[in-house]
Scaffold this active site. Structure first.
Site, PDB file in Angstrom:
ATOM      1  N   ASN A 434       0.838  -1.194   0.000  1.00  0.00           N
ATOM      2  CA  ASN A 434       0.000   0.000   0.000  1.00  0.00           C
ATOM      3  C   ASN A 434       0.879   1.252   0.000  1.00  0.00           C
ATOM      4  O   ASN A 434       1.626   1.500   0.957  1.00  0.00           O
ATOM      5  CB  ASN A 434      -0.894   0.036   1.237  1.00  0.00           C
ATOM      6  N   GLU A 435       0.840   1.994  -1.098  1.00  0.00           N
ATOM      7  CA  GLU A 435       1.437   3.329  -1.223  1.00  0.00           C
ATOM      8  C   GLU A 435       2.945   3.360  -1.042  1.00  0.00           C
ATOM      9  O   GLU A 435       3.520   4.436  -0.828  1.00  0.00           O
ATOM     10  CB  GLU A 435       0.754   4.323  -0.265  1.00  0.00           C
ATOM     11  N   ASP A 436       3.619   2.234  -1.152  1.00  0.00           N
ATOM     12  CA  ASP A 436       5.077   2.265  -0.998  1.00  0.00           C
ATOM     13  C   ASP A 436       5.768   2.940  -2.181  1.00  0.00           C
ATOM     14  O   ASP A 436       6.840   3.527  -2.029  1.00  0.00           O
ATOM     15  CB  ASP A 436       5.617   0.850  -0.798  1.00  0.00           C
ATOM     16  N   SER A 489      -0.602  -0.836  -4.589  1.00  0.00           N
ATOM     17  CA  SER A 489      -1.790   0.007  -4.737  1.00  0.00           C
ATOM     18  C   SER A 489      -1.450   1.358  -4.125  1.00  0.00           C
ATOM     19  O   SER A 489      -1.173   1.429  -2.923  1.00  0.00           O
ATOM     20  CB  SER A 489      -3.001  -0.609  -4.032  1.00  0.00           C
ATOM     21  N   HIS A 506      -5.026   6.374  -5.798  1.00  0.00           N
ATOM     22  CA  HIS A 506      -5.606   6.780  -4.523  1.00  0.00           C
ATOM     23  C   HIS A 506      -5.891   8.272  -4.653  1.00  0.00           C
ATOM     24  O   HIS A 506      -4.966   9.079  -4.681  1.00  0.00           O
ATOM     25  CB  HIS A 506      -4.639   6.495  -3.374  1.00  0.00           C
TER      26      HIS A 506
END
Length: 883
Positions: A434-436, A489, A506
């Site tokens: 997630n968002e890395d 993501s 996102h």
């Protein structure tokens, strides 16, 4: 001899390792975590109340010992294997049995199985000790040890979380508290056996026409499996044998048997067909026991064909899911852990959450990468109800390391959890993190998409790419080769993570970032919106439970702010409120303010789900997942359902927007007080030369139908134009018969011109006469089969704050103890019944229009008064009696 299992759930004690007191405190049950046990003994205040989170921080800085004893099983000599099984240890744990160290654990997400046959006493009690070190301190130590090879960077809280394979949200997040847990968070038991079925699953492919399924049943057997023993493998559809065979073992290990199925009953997502499931079973038949069953394992599985369609098109590159050859618009939500203390989550609670998704027409759940690999009960419920899952691997908002020991423990973690989840048909896709990649972008870490050398990635300043783009894909090819995988993501073929033309995004220019108005979501779309959100207060009952001091029960109090972890939440929330609604007068009450924030959130959901669902036409947008469905503690957050499963109005707004057949009437909002918007609107609408005076008299609106039906549907759309001041219709109704195209959106009216609901004067030399200002709502009704109303929608002149909504003349009829009919003489905005855990409604947070009775089914009313409010209500709350 048949296998036995002894649950080690009771008889435990615990204490702080370095405490001067050597007293051992009892543990009610295992699974548990230390905060649960300390709270049970009154050693800490409830971390979920008031400012108590701060009072319990010392717990996470200490080491804790858990101890129990158990008897050696009778006839233990007749079993060759005695395994102590720890399904989950949180997190850095040293396990000793009868004084001998048998295990060093360092991963919360891993199940450990240790053969302890040689350590068991022949008779009497065996002593089991587990020492849990502080993950907070160990994480910081690991950062120091590896700082020479890696720059630990995080977007949330402490860098010590990155090298620790522990639920990352325990370090705190922008919606959750800092509660550093420890303990045996999953079951502990003693398995005694001679042979054991470790795993069984089906690797298969469906033909393009879905008529044929072919693959292999794979079984893994451990223990003393004789070369002449047989294994019976079967697939069953209820009482029907779909496939059954016996294979020779040839010894322990993995064994495969090919199978075929014709015209299989398939698993479909909610609303597209039945979520059919089968039973998969493997049984070891012992030659020594004349073919008796020596061990067996059964799993529920489902067969389906899942694709992620990524093709070049007019908008860039598509991103949507296709299940069993049906394109599925993935309206749904993101999921965080449902409690700060995982060990206290009952299975029913998880099932209740999934049931809420099904009730609100949501078809996809994205399990976020900073929590845990979710419980079987959650996955089973998603299987049963047809909810698709996009599951992140457990990495979130950081630049993770890739040193050898880290990769080794993660590889075990990944394999175990893939194996556990791969038989669940609901799990259609994995995402690497997630968002890395947003962290990579923020800190300008090295990333060259064209560089395809994994060894070089480990040496770069962004070594986690090796995990997301090499290690995980490699493990998936070996363990679940047909599952869909997405590197992160958001992510889109190496382009910037905010690129709306490829991959998922996102969208945080709502609330965060540029703080766009929610009326501007049409400018913020993408190929798949896997996160977006808007904060809101929960209902009053929840607010009172999390803040016990009456003097702190006001917006912006210290205790209230402590329960909202979002950066800048006060000014962001207030900005959206004052942009759209009048502040309550004369008193700035908690109830009134909570209601306004709920209306902001609900309106955001209406705009976002309806407009982005409109982009399903042409597959421009493949899905919308709100951040977030749930909370892990009582708080103020982006959740649309609070910690106690009490639904906010936004929940119902999503349910309405995702109806199988939905109608939308959407007015173009013109902020006529701002000069710039005059120019934009003039340019967008001009049909020749249009001046400001004329523009003030005109407005435009769109009407469309969204359908998830797989067949065309003949419908009728009716529009009414109702005065907000009088409740009278100000112009003739419009009625149009339309065929709603299947699985897409159908335009009914586009940029249709109507009188504007903004002040104007025919003579600019005279003051504006407010008494002549007669704004109106547009009420759209969707009917099928003649008179059956399946959906409706109301478009208001915005912003709502310009309207006087104080005198609405609302009346009620209680047709039964559970049915309330509501009527209004004039249009009502944001009617909300006050919900509590024991009150359940089938709709809430709706608008009312004269001549359209609203019937609400209420469970749990039982003679109680049902409080309500609406925009413009003169009282903080009113009530309708259930007597």
């Amino acid at each position: 001899m048949a296998a036995t299992r002894i649950e080690l759930s009771h008889g435990w004690t615990f204490r702080q390792q370095d405490s001067q007191s050597k007293d051992w405190l009892s543990v009610q049950r295992v699974p548990t975590q230390v905060h649960i046990d300390l709270l049970a003994h009154g050693k800490i205040p409830d971390p979920f109340e008031d400012l108590n989170e701060r009072a319990v921080q010392w717990v996470g800085e200490k080491s804790w010992i858990y101890r129990t004893s158990f008897e050696t099983p009778e006839n233990h000599a007749r079993h060759t294997h005695h395994d102590l099984v720890f399904e989950g240890l949180d997190t850095f744990a040293t396990v000793c049995l009868n004084g001998t160290e048998i295990l060093k654990a360092d991963n919360m997400f891993v199940s450990y199985r240790v053969n302890v046959a040689q350590h068991l006493k022949h008779s009497g009690a065996n002593n089991l000790d587990i020492v849990f070190e502080s993950a907070l301190l160990r994480g910081r130590e690991l950062v120091k040890q590896h700082s020479h090879e890696h720059n630990f960077l995080v977007r949330q809280t402490d860098v010590g979380r990155l090298p620790a394979r522990k639920a990352q949200y325990n370090w705190g997040w922008d919606w959750g508290p800092i509660l550093m847990t420890a303990g045996p968070w999953k079951p502990v038991f003693l398995d005694s056996y001679n042979v054991r079925v470790q795993d069984v699953w089906a690797r298969y492919e469906l033909s393009n026409d879905l008529a044929h399924c072919a693959g292999s049943v794979v079984v893994d057997v451990a223990g003393n499996l004789g070369p002449e023993d047989e294994i019976q493998l079967g697939i069953y559809d209820g009482d029907t044998i779909v496939f059954e065979t016996k294979v020779s073992s040839g010894g322990a290990g993995a064994i495969e048997a090919p199978f075929t199925m014709d015209k299989p009953n398939l698993w479909y997502p909610l609303g597209y067909g039945a979520p059919s499931r089968h039973l998969l079973k493997a049984t070891v038949l012992s030659k020594d026991q004349e073919g008796a069953a020596a061990a067996s394992l059964s799993k529920s599985i489902g067969f389906r064909r899942a694709e992620l369609v990524q093709e070049a098109d007019a908008h860039g590159k598509s991103f949507y899911f296709r299940i069993n050859n049906i394109d599925v618009f993935c309206g749904g939500a993101c999921w965080i852990p449902t409690d700060s203390f995982q060990a206290q989550i009952p299975e029913k609670r998880l099932r209740d959450w999934v049931a809420l998704m099904a009730e609100s027409n949501q078809v996809m759940l994205r399990i976020w990468g900073g929590g845990v690999y979710e419980h079987d009960a959650l996955l089973d419920a998603c299987d049963e109800l047809g909810i698709m899952i996009l599951h992140d691997f457990q990495f979130a908002c950081g630049s993770y390391p890739a040193y050898d020991a880290f990769l080794q423990t993660f590889a075990v973690e990944a394999r175990q959890n893939i194996r556990r989840l791969r038989t669940h048909p609901s799990v259609v896709a994995w995402a690497g993190s997630n968002e890395d990649y947003q962290v990579q972008e923020k800190y300008k870490l090295g990333y060259d998409y064209e560089d395809k050398d994994p060894a070089a990635w480990r040496k770069s300043s962004f070594p986690a790419r090796y995990i997301y783009e090499h290690l995980i894909p490699q493990i998936l090819r070996e363990e679940d080769p047909h599952v869909i995988y997405h590197p992160s993501s958001p992510w889109g073929d190496g382009k910037h993570t905010t690129d709306p033309t490829v991959g998922d995004i996102h969208q945080w220019n709502l609330w965060h970032g540029a703080m766009h108005k929610y009326q501007q979501v049409d400018l913020l779309g993408g190929r798949f919106i896997s996160e977006f959100g808007m904060e809101a207060f929960p209902h009053l009952d929840t607010l009172h439970r999390m803040v016990s001091d009456p003097d702190q029960r006001y917006p912006g109090s210290m205790a209230m702010d402590a329960h909202n972890k979002a950066i800048g939440h006060e000014r962001r929330m207030m900005a959206y409120v004052v942009d759209n609604f009048r502040l309550p007068a004369p008193a700035f009450s908690l109830a009134a303010y909570a209601h306004l924030t709920q209306m902001v959130q609900a309106e955001t959901m209406r705009y976002a789900y309806k407009i982005w669902r409109r982009d399903w036409q042409g597959r421009k947008c493949g899905g919308v997942l709100v951040w977030q469905l749930n909370d892990c503690w009582p708080t103020i957050s982006w959740a649309v359902v609070d910690y106690y499963l009490v639904r906010k109005p936004a929940f119902y707004a999503i349910a309405r927007a995702l109806r199988p057949l939905d109608v939308t009437v959407m007015r173009k909002m013109v902020d006529w007080t701002q000069t710039g918007d005059w120019v934009d609107e003039n340019s967008a609408l001009k049909t020749g030369q249009v001046d400001q005076t004329l523009r003030a008299k005109q407005g435009v609106f769109d009407v469309w139908i969204a359908s998830s039906k797989v067949q065309p549907v003949n419908v009728q759309v009716q529009l009414r134009f109702v005065s907000i001041a009088t409740g009278q219709e100000i112009r003739e109704r419009m009625t149009q018969s339309v065929t709603a195209a299947p699985n897409t959106t159908t335009t009914v009216l586009h940029r249709h011109v109507a009188p504007a609901s903004i002040p104007d004067s025919d003579d600019a030399t005279k003051p504006f006469d407010m008494s002549a200002y007669d704004p109106y709502v547009i009420y759209a009704v969707l009917k099928v089969g003649g008179d059956q109303v399946v959906a409706s929608d109301v478009a208001w002149p915005e912003p709502i704050k310009f309207l006087d909504l104080s005198k609405r003349d609302i009346t009620f009829d209680l047709t039964s103890s559970s049915r309330v009919t509501i009527r209004a003489a004039r249009p009502v905005k944001g009617f909300v019944f006050e919900e509590k855990p024991d009150i359940k409604l089938d709709d809430n947070g709706f608008d009312l229009v004269p001549g359209a009775d609203k019937v609400v089914t209420v469970e749990g009313m039982d003679g109680k008064d049902l409080k309500y409010t609406f925009i413009g209500a003169t009282g903080a709350s009113l009530s309708v009696s259930g007597n």
